[in-house]
Design a protein around this motif. Sequence first.
Motif, PDB file in Angstrom:
ATOM      1  N   ASP A   3     -21.831   8.647   0.936  1.00 42.30           N
ATOM      2  CA  ASP A   3     -20.684   8.377  -0.186  1.00 42.30           C
ATOM      3  C   ASP A   3     -19.389   8.113   0.504  1.00 42.30           C
ATOM      4  N   VAL A   4     -18.720   8.466   1.204  1.00 39.45           N
ATOM      5  CA  VAL A   4     -17.355   8.105   1.772  1.00 39.45           C
ATOM      6  C   VAL A   4     -17.638   6.901   2.216  1.00 39.45           C
ATOM      7  N   LEU A   5     -18.831   6.422   3.158  1.00 32.16           N
ATOM      8  CA  LEU A   5     -18.975   5.014   3.612  1.00 32.16           C
ATOM      9  C   LEU A   5     -18.724   4.059   2.696  1.00 32.16           C
ATOM     10  N   LEU A   6     -19.597   4.135   1.495  1.00 28.57           N
ATOM     11  CA  LEU A   6     -20.124   3.331   0.486  1.00 28.57           C
ATOM     12  C   LEU A   6     -18.995   3.117  -0.769  1.00 28.57           C
ATOM     13  N   ASP A   7     -18.272   4.375  -0.743  1.00 28.91           N
ATOM     14  CA  ASP A   7     -17.260   4.313  -2.226  1.00 28.91           C
ATOM     15  C   ASP A   7     -16.127   3.486  -1.941  1.00 28.91           C
ATOM     16  N   LEU A   8     -16.014   1.940  -1.877  1.00 29.42           N
ATOM     17  CA  LEU A   8     -15.099   1.193  -1.948  1.00 29.42           C
ATOM     18  C   LEU A   8     -14.452   0.975  -3.181  1.00 29.42           C
ATOM     19  N   GLY A   9     -12.860   0.963  -3.178  1.00 30.86           N
ATOM     20  CA  GLY A   9     -12.391   0.611  -4.402  1.00 30.86           C
ATOM     21  C   GLY A   9     -12.742  -0.752  -5.134  1.00 30.86           C
ATOM     22  N   GLY A  10     -13.157  -1.669  -4.585  1.00 29.86           N
ATOM     23  CA  GLY A  10     -13.551  -2.993  -5.142  1.00 29.86           C
ATOM     24  C   GLY A  10     -14.959  -2.633  -5.979  1.00 29.86           C
ATOM     25  N   HIS A  11     -15.682  -1.717  -5.944  1.00 29.24           N
ATOM     26  CA  HIS A  11     -16.696  -1.399  -6.757  1.00 29.24           C
ATOM     27  C   HIS A  11     -16.661  -0.298  -7.844  1.00 29.24           C
ATOM     28  N   ASP A  12     -15.290   0.113  -7.759  1.00 23.05           N
ATOM     29  CA  ASP A  12     -14.945   1.250  -8.793  1.00 23.05           C
ATOM     30  C   ASP A  12     -14.234   0.708  -9.865  1.00 23.05           C
ATOM     31  N   PHE A  13     -14.911   0.713 -11.183  1.00 20.35           N
ATOM     32  CA  PHE A  13     -14.326   0.034 -12.304  1.00 20.35           C
ATOM     33  C   PHE A  13     -12.900   0.650 -12.657  1.00 20.35           C
ATOM     34  N   ASN A  14     -13.125   2.042 -12.533  1.00 21.89           N
ATOM     35  CA  ASN A  14     -11.660   2.665 -12.834  1.00 21.89           C
ATOM     36  C   ASN A  14     -10.424   2.282 -12.052  1.00 21.89           C
ATOM     37  N   LEU A  47     -17.903  18.072   5.855  1.00 21.14           N
ATOM     38  CA  LEU A  47     -18.790  17.018   4.944  1.00 21.14           C
ATOM     39  C   LEU A  47     -20.050  17.310   5.436  1.00 21.14           C
ATOM     40  N   ASN A  48     -21.147  17.123   4.370  1.00 16.73           N
ATOM     41  CA  ASN A  48     -22.597  17.099   4.647  1.00 16.73           C
ATOM     42  C   ASN A  48     -22.716  15.691   4.830  1.00 16.73           C
ATOM     43  N   ASP A  49     -23.944  15.316   5.023  1.00 19.62           N
ATOM     44  CA  ASP A  49     -24.510  13.796   5.260  1.00 19.62           C
ATOM     45  C   ASP A  49     -24.328  12.974   4.114  1.00 19.62           C
ATOM     46  N   ILE A  89     -25.050   9.813  10.884  1.00 18.55           N
ATOM     47  CA  ILE A  89     -24.306   8.880  11.797  1.00 18.55           C
ATOM     48  C   ILE A  89     -22.936   8.491  11.346  1.00 18.55           C
ATOM     49  N   ALA A  90     -22.839   8.482   9.966  1.00 20.37           N
ATOM     50  CA  ALA A  90     -21.510   8.338   9.311  1.00 20.37           C
ATOM     51  C   ALA A  90     -20.808   9.668   9.556  1.00 20.37           C
ATOM     52  N   LYS A  91     -21.353  10.729   9.413  1.00 25.59           N
ATOM     53  CA  LYS A  91     -20.734  12.006   9.363  1.00 25.59           C
ATOM     54  C   LYS A  91     -20.169  12.288  10.717  1.00 25.59           C
ATOM     55  N   LYS A  92     -21.093  12.118  11.931  1.00 25.42           N
ATOM     56  CA  LYS A  92     -20.536  12.216  13.189  1.00 25.42           C
ATOM     57  C   LYS A  92     -19.388  11.351  13.567  1.00 25.42           C
ATOM     58  N   ARG A  93     -19.201  10.178  13.096  1.00 29.31           N
ATOM     59  CA  ARG A  93     -18.118   9.169  13.264  1.00 29.31           C
ATOM     60  C   ARG A  93     -17.026   9.891  12.530  1.00 29.31           C
ATOM     61  N   ALA A 102     -20.743  -2.206  11.218  1.00 24.98           N
ATOM     62  CA  ALA A 102     -21.793  -1.472  12.123  1.00 24.98           C
ATOM     63  C   ALA A 102     -22.424  -0.330  11.310  1.00 24.98           C
ATOM     64  N   LEU A 103     -21.622   0.593  10.803  1.00 24.60           N
ATOM     65  CA  LEU A 103     -21.978   1.792  10.051  1.00 24.60           C
ATOM     66  C   LEU A 103     -22.961   1.445   8.599  1.00 24.60           C
ATOM     67  N   LEU A 104     -22.304   0.584   8.304  1.00 19.83           N
ATOM     68  CA  LEU A 104     -22.999  -0.299   7.070  1.00 19.83           C
ATOM     69  C   LEU A 104     -24.411  -0.628   7.405  1.00 19.83           C
ATOM     70  N   VAL A 105     -24.612  -1.129   8.262  1.00 18.66           N
ATOM     71  CA  VAL A 105     -26.138  -1.519   8.603  1.00 18.66           C
ATOM     72  C   VAL A 105     -27.005  -0.440   8.861  1.00 18.66           C
ATOM     73  N   LYS A 106     -26.339   0.836   9.518  1.00 20.38           N
ATOM     74  CA  LYS A 106     -27.359   1.763   9.581  1.00 20.38           C
ATOM     75  C   LYS A 106     -27.417   2.534   8.368  1.00 20.38           C
ATOM     76  N   ARG A 107     -26.161   2.680   7.176  1.00 20.48           N
ATOM     77  CA  ARG A 107     -26.565   3.329   6.142  1.00 20.48           C
ATOM     78  C   ARG A 107     -27.248   4.735   6.530  1.00 20.48           C
ATOM     79  N   ASP A 108     -26.752   5.565   7.348  1.00 22.47           N
ATOM     80  CA  ASP A 108     -27.267   6.880   7.589  1.00 22.47           C
ATOM     81  C   ASP A 108     -26.224   7.869   7.486  1.00 22.47           C
ATOM     82  N   GLY A 109     -26.550   8.724   6.671  1.00 23.48           N
ATOM     83  CA  GLY A 109     -25.351   9.728   6.483  1.00 23.48           C
ATOM     84  C   GLY A 109     -25.046  10.600   7.472  1.00 23.48           C
TER      85      GLY A 109
END
Length: 200
Positions: A166-177, A159-161, A145-149, A136-143
């Motif tokens: 960034d926190v919402l979208l930064d999943l380990g499966g997309h981080d090559f390191n 945190l800023n928006d 809304i994510a910050k409030k939650r 549900a948070l991903l569908v919004k992709r709104d900083g």
Amino acid sequence: VGIPPVVSAYTALAYRFAEHHGFEIPKNAHFWSIMGDSEFREGSLAECMPDVAERNLSNVTWIVDYNRQNLDGVRILNEEGIAGTDAHRIERLAEANGWEVIQCRHGLKRLEIFKRPGGEQLQKALEVLSDFEFQALLVKRDGSIAKKRFLEMAPKLKLNDQEALDVLLDLGGHDFNILIDAYQKSRTSKRPTMIIAHTL
């Protein structure tokens, strides 16, 4: 789907058989399979897993693309019944069958934010956040809304928006390191390895 990971495991066993019978085979061969989290529910995988560990096939790595989706849409799980998210269920099943599990939950941006005051609280909350709420948070992709939650989960965190997005979208499966580190660990493990790569 469910069959290729099983094939990769028994191909590893066939390589060992051939080596023990004097055939020339590539040295240090490692057998990799990738599957979705929904495909991991197929029964052939659960039947195969204890056999892989019992035969000490440490050169087998299964990667679960944990994107919380299937062909029918987002699953709404009984989190109370399975005591956590589906990622927890997969981890417990693998460990119970003798596998090493590496959860690639967080990317490097997240890990840096978790070091802030209140960040540890957010990390714990994100790791039990329901798959449905995450989508549900991903569908919004709104900083904002994510910050409030996130600030509801970790009131002491600042945190800023943009950081919240960034926190919402930064999943380990997309981080090559994060992924490279997991792959290297799996190659040196003394047990078969399950990598749960959290993705969008």
